[in-house]
Design an enzyme around this catalytic site. Sequence first.
Site: not given
Length: 256
Positions: A12, A14, A97, A99, A169, A175, A214
């Site tokens: 991904n 992003k 996701h 985010e 996730e 991150g 991560s």
Amino acid sequence: MNAARCPLVAANWKLHGSLRFADDWARDFLRRPPPAGIEVLVCPAFVHIAHLARALEGSGVSVGAQNLSEHRDGAFTGEVSAAMLKELGCDYVLVGHSERRRIYRESDEQIAGKLRAAAGAGLKPVLCVGETLAQRRADDTREVLRRQLDAAAPVLSGLAADAFVIAYEPVWAIGTGETATPEQAQQAHAFIRDHLGGLAGGRAADARVLYGGSVKTDNATSLFQMNDVDGGLVGGASLKAEAFADICRAAPPRRD
Ligand code: 13P
């Protein structure tokens, strides 16, 4: 990892990349393509999908999108439909996701609409689920996963197990450099698989469940060897083609 399920390692990107980046990445990645028995997926920004699909043509590497509209067409300025993504060469699309859930306030209902739209256009949705740090500390991880899966259940229960993917996730691991331990990942994955097994027909228990948060070259092997971890969804470490190639090689290939 269960040998019957083909591992999937997905990138991904992003909000990163450029046309030049996609060319360089494809060249570097294909210098050392992963062995047979591992599926690889790359999800760049919408505007780089067609270009990357051409750069990876014939390699067996799939291209996907990071998001889609739940609508087929209409007055939805700025949106991109499932059919448009399919036409560009996408096989997969990320849905829900963290985010998107957190920053763009996507609801479970909207995410179910996106799953429906993706599956209806012949795309395989990768449904992302996971708890925040506060939810984990409050011992709510299972409850959060159950709610996120139950909202998707009406769509998922109508699909074959190989027509969708789940990505676990944990938000606190995205991150942050902090990874779930292999045991924490296995625990959540086993819960997800068990819950999928309770959906209509029970077929969904054979769906692939990826770990994201991560994932790096130095932790991929220990995560991917867990029984219910069928590969990974990789953010930051996927931007370096060589590192991502190493992460792909950490997945034990399917043995038929
Ligand atoms: P990182 O690998 O950068 O933690 O990102 C994970 C992720 O969000 C993949 O979708």
